[in-house]
Design a protein around this motif. Structure first.
Motif, short mmCIF file in Angstrom:
data_model
loop_
_atom_site.label_atom_id
_atom_site.label_comp_id
_atom_site.label_asym_id
_atom_site.label_seq_id
_atom_site.Cartn_x
_atom_site.Cartn_y
_atom_site.Cartn_z
N THR A 34 50.01 26.44 44.94
CA THR A 34 49.74 27.75 44.32
C THR A 34 49.49 28.84 45.36
OG1 THR A 34 47.38 27.34 44.03
CG2 THR A 34 48.83 26.67 42.23
N ARG A 39 51.28 34.00 48.22
CA ARG A 39 51.96 34.47 49.44
C ARG A 39 53.28 35.17 49.06
NH1 ARG A 39 50.38 32.13 54.44
NH2 ARG A 39 48.45 30.98 54.17
N SER A 98 44.87 37.51 50.98
CA SER A 98 43.61 37.44 50.23
C SER A 98 43.41 38.66 49.37
CB SER A 98 42.42 37.28 51.17
OG SER A 98 42.42 36.01 51.70
N ARG A 107 46.47 37.42 39.56
CA ARG A 107 45.96 36.08 39.22
C ARG A 107 46.39 35.68 37.82
NH1 ARG A 107 43.33 34.33 43.28
NH2 ARG A 107 43.15 32.34 42.25
N ARG A 128 42.76 27.26 44.97
CA ARG A 128 41.34 27.59 45.11
C ARG A 128 40.60 27.49 43.78
NH1 ARG A 128 43.82 28.02 49.07
NH2 ARG A 128 43.40 29.17 50.99
N ASP A 129 41.35 27.64 42.69
CA ASP A 129 40.71 27.74 41.37
C ASP A 129 41.36 26.79 40.37
OD1 ASP A 129 43.18 28.98 41.34
OD2 ASP A 129 42.56 30.56 39.96
N ARG A 178 39.35 34.84 55.45
CA ARG A 178 39.88 34.37 54.17
C ARG A 178 38.85 33.55 53.40
NH1 ARG A 178 45.18 31.69 53.84
NH2 ARG A 178 44.95 30.95 55.96
N ASP A 182 37.92 34.76 49.81
CA ASP A 182 38.21 33.82 48.72
C ASP A 182 36.93 33.46 47.95
OD1 ASP A 182 40.83 33.84 49.54
OD2 ASP A 182 40.77 31.87 50.52
N ARG A 185 35.32 37.05 46.01
CA ARG A 185 36.04 37.95 45.10
C ARG A 185 35.48 37.79 43.67
NH1 ARG A 185 41.09 34.32 45.75
NH2 ARG A 185 40.56 32.72 44.24
O1 DC Z 1 46.42 27.89 50.47
P1 DC Z 1 46.98 29.14 51.16
O2 DC Z 1 46.34 29.43 52.48
O3 DC Z 1 48.46 29.15 51.25
O4 DC Z 1 46.57 30.35 50.19
C1 DC Z 1 46.93 31.67 50.46
C2 DC Z 1 45.91 32.63 49.86
O5 DC Z 1 45.99 32.63 48.44
C3 DC Z 1 44.45 32.39 50.23
O6 DC Z 1 43.88 33.55 50.78
C4 DC Z 1 43.77 32.05 48.95
C5 DC Z 1 44.70 32.48 47.88
N1 DC Z 1 44.77 31.52 46.79
C6 DC Z 1 44.04 31.76 45.66
O7 DC Z 1 43.33 32.75 45.60
N2 DC Z 1 44.14 30.92 44.60
C7 DC Z 1 44.90 29.83 44.65
N3 DC Z 1 44.97 29.02 43.58
C8 DC Z 1 45.65 29.55 45.83
C9 DC Z 1 45.54 30.41 46.89
#
Ligand code: DC
Length: 223
Positions: A34, A39, A98, A107, A128-129, A178, A182, A185
């Motif tokens: 995700t 990205r 971010s 989102r 992340r979520d 980040r 992260d 927020r």
């Molecule tokens: O895992 P990554 O480093 O490729 O993630 C890129 C950015 O996206 C990172 O700053 C966090 C964000 N992200 C997010 O907010 N929610 C997710 N489910 C995945 C990544």
């Protein structure tokens, strides 16, 4: 055997995607990265000179998909059908993502796409979520972390191996920034779901980590 949903969340650059990909391969599940989706949204804004707040008018024009690299079998992120795997891993996207990932309309659009991709279970999704927001009912949730220096070193080695420019201190600062953004927020901040299993892989080899994950998977699918 019953199919489950596996959510792998945690800090940036701690190897979530490496472990999620390997687990998906071993158990025959679909893998969804995700972070690559956020990205891709960032790359779209950069390429089209769109300020973050104005992206709301274009969000429905952003379609992220994944195709398998015919040589390596690894998934490649595609933005509106174009493979952009290398572009989205560079420092420019990394330093802006971010901000884009914190936008509520970004989102909600990405979470809708993620829920569709995982609707039939049998999926390993990292982010992340995932365990807190996307699939709060996931049967197996892992929260991964490692020290920030170790994470920066891994990202540095990865970029160097691809022949890309890399400066260790820049990367360390980026990792810390980040983490902060992260976790602070307003919408879906990074946090460990109460029922997630914690994995600190600072001192683990990839093989040890894979074994650890397979044990968790076997426990959950046997229940
Ligand atoms: O895992 P990554 O480093 O490729 O993630 C890129 C950015 O996206 C990172 O700053 C966090 C964000 N992200 C997010 O907010 N929610 C997710 N489910 C995945 C990544």
């Amino acid at each position: 055997m019953k199919k489950i949903t596996i959510a792998i969340d945690g800090h940036s650059s701690c190897g979530k995607s490496t472990m999620a990909k390997e687990l998906a391969k071993r158990v025959g599940y679909i893998y969804v990265d995700t972070g690559a989706m956020y990205r891709c949204c960032t790359l779209y804004a950069m390429r089209n000179n769109i300020a973050p707040a104005d992206l709301v008018q274009h969000i429905n024009d952003i379609k992220v998909s994944f195709q398998l690299d015919p040589e390596t079998g690894k998934p490649l992120a595609c933005l509106n059908g174009e493979v952009v795997e290398n572009e989205i891993r560079g420092m420019e996207v990394s330093s802006r993502v971010s901000e884009i990932a914190a936008l509520p309309f970004v989102r909600s659009a990405m979470v809708d796409q993620q829920r569709l991709m995982g609707q039939d279970k049998g999926v390993v999704m990292d982010g992340r979520d995932i365990g807190t927001t996307v699939f709060p009912d996931a049967e197996l949730k892992i929260f991964v972390t490692a020290s920030d220096e170790i994470r920066a070193q891994r990202r540095y080695d990865e970029l160097k191996a691809k022949g890309q420019e890399a400066d260790f201190l820049d990367i360390l600062n980026n990792v810390r920034e980040r983490d902060y953004m992260d976790s602070h927020r307003e919408v879906s901040p990074l946090r460990k779901a109460e029922d997630a299993v914690l994995l600190d892989n600072s001192n683990m080899t990839i093989e040890e980590q894979n074994e650890w994950l397979m044990q968790r998977f076997n426990e959950r699918t046997a229940e």
